[in-house]
Design a protein around this motif. Structure first.
Motif, short mmCIF file in Angstrom:
data_model
loop_
_atom_site.label_atom_id
_atom_site.label_comp_id
_atom_site.label_asym_id
_atom_site.label_seq_id
_atom_site.Cartn_x
_atom_site.Cartn_y
_atom_site.Cartn_z
N HIS A 35 1.80 10.58 6.27
CA HIS A 35 3.10 10.16 6.79
C HIS A 35 3.61 8.92 6.05
O HIS A 35 4.80 8.82 5.73
CB HIS A 35 3.01 9.82 8.28
CG HIS A 35 2.35 10.87 9.11
ND1 HIS A 35 2.31 12.19 8.75
CD2 HIS A 35 1.68 10.78 10.29
CE1 HIS A 35 1.66 12.88 9.67
NE2 HIS A 35 1.26 12.04 10.60
N ALA A 36 2.72 7.98 5.78
CA ALA A 36 3.12 6.74 5.13
C ALA A 36 3.76 7.00 3.77
O ALA A 36 4.81 6.44 3.44
CB ALA A 36 1.92 5.81 4.99
N ASN A 37 3.13 7.86 2.98
CA ASN A 37 3.68 8.16 1.66
C ASN A 37 5.04 8.85 1.76
O ASN A 37 5.97 8.53 1.02
CB ASN A 37 2.70 9.04 0.88
CG ASN A 37 1.61 8.24 0.21
OD1 ASN A 37 1.83 7.63 -0.83
ND2 ASN A 37 0.43 8.21 0.81
N LYS A 38 5.15 9.80 2.67
CA LYS A 38 6.43 10.52 2.82
C LYS A 38 7.52 9.59 3.32
O LYS A 38 8.66 9.62 2.83
CB LYS A 38 6.25 11.69 3.79
CG LYS A 38 5.35 12.79 3.26
CD LYS A 38 5.04 13.79 4.37
CE LYS A 38 4.00 14.80 3.92
NZ LYS A 38 3.56 15.68 5.02
N GLN A 39 7.20 8.76 4.31
CA GLN A 39 8.21 7.85 4.86
C GLN A 39 8.65 6.83 3.82
O GLN A 39 9.84 6.51 3.70
CB GLN A 39 7.65 7.16 6.09
CG GLN A 39 7.44 8.08 7.27
CD GLN A 39 6.57 7.46 8.35
OE1 GLN A 39 6.05 6.35 8.19
NE2 GLN A 39 6.41 8.16 9.45
N GLY A 40 7.69 6.28 3.07
CA GLY A 40 8.05 5.34 2.01
C GLY A 40 8.94 5.98 0.97
O GLY A 40 9.91 5.38 0.50
N ARG A 41 8.62 7.20 0.60
CA ARG A 41 9.44 7.92 -0.36
C ARG A 41 10.86 8.10 0.15
O ARG A 41 11.84 7.88 -0.59
CB ARG A 41 8.81 9.29 -0.64
CG ARG A 41 9.60 10.17 -1.60
CD ARG A 41 8.85 11.47 -1.86
NE ARG A 41 9.60 12.34 -2.75
CZ ARG A 41 10.50 13.23 -2.36
NH1 ARG A 41 10.75 13.37 -1.05
NH2 ARG A 41 11.14 13.99 -3.24
N VAL A 42 11.00 8.49 1.42
CA VAL A 42 12.33 8.69 2.01
C VAL A 42 13.11 7.38 2.02
O VAL A 42 14.29 7.34 1.63
CB VAL A 42 12.20 9.27 3.43
CG1 VAL A 42 13.52 9.18 4.19
CG2 VAL A 42 11.73 10.72 3.36
N ALA A 43 12.47 6.29 2.46
CA ALA A 43 13.16 5.00 2.48
C ALA A 43 13.61 4.60 1.09
O ALA A 43 14.76 4.17 0.88
CB ALA A 43 12.24 3.93 3.07
N GLY A 44 12.73 4.75 0.10
CA GLY A 44 13.08 4.36 -1.27
C GLY A 44 14.19 5.19 -1.86
O GLY A 44 15.06 4.67 -2.58
N MET A 45 14.19 6.48 -1.56
CA MET A 45 15.27 7.35 -2.05
C MET A 45 16.60 6.93 -1.48
O MET A 45 17.63 6.89 -2.18
CB MET A 45 14.96 8.80 -1.70
CG MET A 45 13.80 9.39 -2.48
SD MET A 45 13.38 11.07 -1.95
CE MET A 45 14.85 11.97 -2.46
N ASN A 46 16.63 6.62 -0.19
CA ASN A 46 17.88 6.19 0.44
C ASN A 46 18.34 4.84 -0.09
O ASN A 46 19.54 4.63 -0.33
CB ASN A 46 17.70 6.13 1.96
CG ASN A 46 17.71 7.51 2.59
OD1 ASN A 46 18.63 8.29 2.40
ND2 ASN A 46 16.65 7.84 3.33
N ILE A 47 17.41 3.92 -0.29
CA ILE A 47 17.78 2.62 -0.87
C ILE A 47 18.32 2.82 -2.28
O ILE A 47 19.23 2.11 -2.72
CB ILE A 47 16.55 1.69 -0.88
CG1 ILE A 47 16.16 1.32 0.55
CG2 ILE A 47 16.82 0.42 -1.69
CD1 ILE A 47 14.80 0.65 0.66
N ASP A 100 0.85 -1.19 0.00
CA ASP A 100 0.00 0.00 0.00
C ASP A 100 0.89 1.25 0.00
O ASP A 100 1.98 1.24 -0.54
CB ASP A 100 -0.97 -0.04 1.18
CG ASP A 100 -2.13 0.94 1.02
OD1 ASP A 100 -2.29 1.50 -0.07
OD2 ASP A 100 -2.87 1.13 2.00
N ALA A 101 0.45 2.30 0.66
CA ALA A 101 1.08 3.61 0.52
C ALA A 101 2.58 3.60 0.77
O ALA A 101 3.38 3.97 -0.10
CB ALA A 101 0.40 4.60 1.47
N ALA A 102 3.01 3.17 1.96
CA ALA A 102 4.42 3.24 2.31
C ALA A 102 5.26 2.26 1.50
O ALA A 102 6.30 2.63 0.94
CB ALA A 102 4.60 2.97 3.80
N GLY A 103 4.81 1.00 1.43
CA GLY A 103 5.59 -0.01 0.71
C GLY A 103 5.70 0.28 -0.76
O GLY A 103 6.78 0.18 -1.36
N ALA A 104 4.59 0.65 -1.40
CA ALA A 104 4.61 0.94 -2.83
C ALA A 104 5.46 2.17 -3.12
O ALA A 104 6.18 2.22 -4.13
CB ALA A 104 3.19 1.13 -3.34
N ALA A 105 5.39 3.18 -2.25
CA ALA A 105 6.20 4.38 -2.45
C ALA A 105 7.68 4.05 -2.34
O ALA A 105 8.50 4.53 -3.15
CB ALA A 105 5.82 5.44 -1.43
#
Length: 460
Positions: free
Chosen positions: A310-322, A10-15
């Motif tokens: 928050h979920a979308n922002k946090q997922g985006r941050v995690a993905g950018m760092n990865i 969903d939001a965080a994981g997909a982002a």
């Protein structure tokens, strides 16, 4: 080749998966997303409005389908539930929920985006036919399918965001609605003196609200279907029962794997959304969304605040760092808005009890104003409550209840909180003015003026 496994689509994981893919191609990073449901990237926040007939669904609530993610190079595996995380072997054990077949997926990096689990009161009959939660699109479909002309009475258990939104949905469906809340007033994210405004207005809209309601059980007919909700003091007939009793972080997998959890049971991460508890096995483990705790920038404390923003922002941050970039998620100020029929509710920052718990000495100011110039057609009242730190005057929190654009005014306060402004600073903000949109002194500014006077000791 390196492999990233994402638990939750969903939001965080997909982002997180999408952002990582944008920065690292399929020949460099394999990305596997396991999702136990049939949808990806959907708006759970939209379910009450789908149930109420305001929006169509479920397709309208899906931002990106599994097929769209696959075309972007993600290996999306639906109806696949993660059952265990082995940090030593760097693997996730999964099970196909349709066939029961198990598999083990090895990973180099892992994103935990398992979301939150609805809280169901541990009382007899809570799982009876006719009792519904509303967390997923499948939940929304089940509730809609159960509704027909024979149902006339709905009981909503819980008076928080989901509770009041589902009360509105049931009313729009033509049912008589009773909301049972265990607190002193509905909307416990507000102070009680603001919650009573919501209570009063909900009653005026034809929704019965019962507070201090201690749920004892759900009574059923002979065929097993729900008949009534029983409290310590009374019995409330119901053809449909909707649960809006909140959620808790879904962190059982993480806990069993030995990953660090905070006081509310959510995963603790650093600013880059990395899970870290001082164990080298935690390297390459990330978390985002409703399963994590966030830092409240006003109180300085960690909280569980499950919101799609928050979920979308946090997922985006995690993905950018990865993906090899650098990004951080600094925290939140606790902003949220909702409505029941035409009554709008907004809040940000600390309530009085939050300020007490954090050790602040503070002053409060409550004002009543209008959303437009008083002479302009359609002007309606709104109540604004502002909390400021004593002596320094630092803004600590704002709550708004009203109509006519009341809720989104909270965004001004959210920016002021993030900037650590004083209420005196807020009085000087250059906010937009025209009679159709605001009085000369916007309600936020009026509240700030009163709060500033109280901090200065000129108002009792």
């Amino acid at each position: 080749m390196e492999r990233l496994v994402v638990i939750g689509g969903d939001a965080a994981g997909a982002a997180a998966a999408s952002q990582a893919r944008r920065r690292r191609g399929p020949d460099e990073l394999e990305i596997v997303v396991v999702e136990r449901g049939p949808y990806t990237s959907y708006s759970a926040c939209g379910v009450p409005y789908w149930v109420g007939g305001v929006v169509t669904g479920p397709d309208a609530l899906v931002a990106r389908t599994p097929e769209e993610h696959r075309r972007r190079g993600l290996d999306v595996r639906l109806r696949t539930e993660a059952e265990g995380i082995d940090l030593d072997k760097r693997a996730v054990d999964v099970r196909d929920t349709a066939t029961g077949a198990g598999d083990r997926i090895e990973f180099d990096q892992l994103v935990i985006a398992t979301g939150a689990t609805p809280v169901r009161p541990p009382v007899p009959g809570i799982d009876a036919p006719g009792v519904f939660g509303v967390q997923t699109l499948d939940d929304g479909r089940a509730l809609i399918d159960a509704l027909d002309s024979s149902q006339t009475r709905a009981v909503v258990v819980g008076g928080g965001y989901i509770g009041i939104e589902m009360a509105e949905a049931m009313k729009q469906r033509g049912l008589a609605v009773t909301v049972l809340d265990r607190g002193a007033q509905p909307m416990s994210t507000l102070d009680p003196d603001m919650g009573v405004l919501v209570h009063t207005q909900m009653e005026a809209l034809g929704i019965d609200v019962v507070t201090h309601a201690d749920i004892q059980g759900v009574d059923t007919h002979a065929d097993g279907r729900v008949r009534a909700v029983v409290t310590a003091d009374a019995e409330y007939p119901a053809d449909i029962v909707v649960l809006g009793t909140g959620v808790r972080p879904a962190t059982e997998l993480a806990r069993d794997a030995g990953l660090p959890l905070g006081d509310s049971g959510g995963l603790r991460t650093d600013l880059r959304m990395r899970v870290w508890g001082g164990d080298e096995r935690h390297a390459g483990i990330w978390a985002a969304g409703d399963c994590v705790e966030v830092l409240n920038l006003v109180s300085g404390r960690f909280q569980h605040i499950p919101l799609g923003t928050h979920a979308n922002k946090q997922g985006r941050v995690a993905g950018m760092n990865i993906g090899g970039e650098y990004a951080t998620f600094p925290g939140v100020v606790g902003t949220a808005v909702s409505k029941v029929c035409d009554l709008e509710i907004g809040r940000t920052g600390l309530r009085e009890k939050d300020a007490d718990a954090a050790g602040f000495a503070y002053e409060t100011a409550v004002i009543e104003s209008t959303g437009r110039a008083g002479y302009y057609p359609g002007a309606d009242k709104m109540t604004v409550k502002m909390i400021a730190e004593r002596v320094s005057g630092r803004l600590l929190g704002v709550q708004i209840v009203g109509r006519d654009g009341a809720a989104k005014r909270i965004d001004v306060a959210a920016v002021a909180l993030t900037a650590r402004m004083t209420v005196e600073d807020v009085t000087a903000l250059d906010l937009g003015y025209a009679p159709p949109f605001s009085p000369v002194w916007d309600p936020i500014l009026v509240a700030a003026r009163k709060a500033a006077r109280k901090v200065a000791g000129t108002v009792s």
